[in-house]
Write a protein that holds these residues in place. Sequence first.
Motif, PDB file in Angstrom:
ATOM      1  N   ASN A 189       0.841  -1.192   0.000  1.00 61.30           N
ATOM      2  CA  ASN A 189       0.000   0.000   0.000  1.00 61.30           C
ATOM      3  C   ASN A 189       0.876   1.241   0.000  1.00 61.30           C
ATOM      4  N   ARG A 190       0.293   2.336  -0.366  1.00 60.98           N
ATOM      5  CA  ARG A 190       1.041   3.580  -0.472  1.00 60.98           C
ATOM      6  C   ARG A 190       1.427   4.116   0.899  1.00 60.98           C
ATOM      7  N   ALA A 191       2.476   4.907   0.920  1.00 58.92           N
ATOM      8  CA  ALA A 191       2.838   5.665   2.110  1.00 58.92           C
ATOM      9  C   ALA A 191       1.983   6.927   2.165  1.00 58.92           C
ATOM     10  N   ASP A 192       1.978   7.577   3.299  1.00 55.41           N
ATOM     11  CA  ASP A 192       1.251   8.831   3.467  1.00 55.41           C
ATOM     12  C   ASP A 192       2.128   9.968   2.961  1.00 55.41           C
ATOM     13  N   ALA A 193       1.821  10.464   1.778  1.00 52.93           N
ATOM     14  CA  ALA A 193       2.665  11.508   1.175  1.00 52.93           C
ATOM     15  C   ALA A 193       2.753  12.745   2.046  1.00 52.93           C
TER      16      ALA A 193
END
Length: 257
Positions: A189-193
């Motif tokens: 899953n993506r990181a928190d930009a």
Amino acid sequence: MTTTMTAGMTIEQEGEGPAIILLHGLGATSNSFQPLMPALRGRRVVRPDLPGAGRSATPRGPIDVRLLVDAVLRAATDLGIAEADLVGHSFGSLIAQHVAQARPALARTLTLFGPIIEPADAARERLKGRAQLARDEGMAVVADQVASAGLASGSDEANAAAVAFVRESHMRQDAEGFAKSCEALAGANRADAKALKMPVLVVTGEEDAVGPPSVAHQLADEVGRGRAVILPGCGHWTPIEKPADCRRLLSEFVGSA
């Protein structure tokens, strides 16, 4: 240069000075950053082979992003590194984002080559299929596929050394370690930009189908202090295909941040 084992990884260290940690991508090893080394004189360069890749052992259980991030964080602690410039390529770019999110004080800057925010649904299915292919048929078939699809058009003639490197890099992988790494990226899953408040440089090739220019611009826009650079005539293996450009960009970025 010294080679150490810590946090389940084989790690090359070279030089003295401010630390820089280089995290390779799927099917790669620490050697994928060799073209950048001339730009890193006067630095303490730390290059792990991530768990399941290259010279590092394949874990008995599954590999996921959390395991890889924890390995990098443990290695930084074991090596006495409190702050470093983080560099990632491909899957390593996603791992670097998660490392920076988990321990912001560690990441002075982020440089992301061939960036991944998170795989699309179709890419997740392809990665699962590639994992099965590695298990069923071995790494030679995978190597041919990736060397054909991952580089800029015309590389067979114009950049044959890059084709050879990508093919050899994959053929040297443990098939099960590679398969587990594919599954790790498929489940990522993506990181928190918004948590990435350090300066971020995003570099990709105009022909990169994994980290296309649209993704590079999106990521650079989402972080607080991002910049995107698109390299013409380049596919996914940016440091291998365009080493002079990548050396210059990295040196200028970490030197001015």
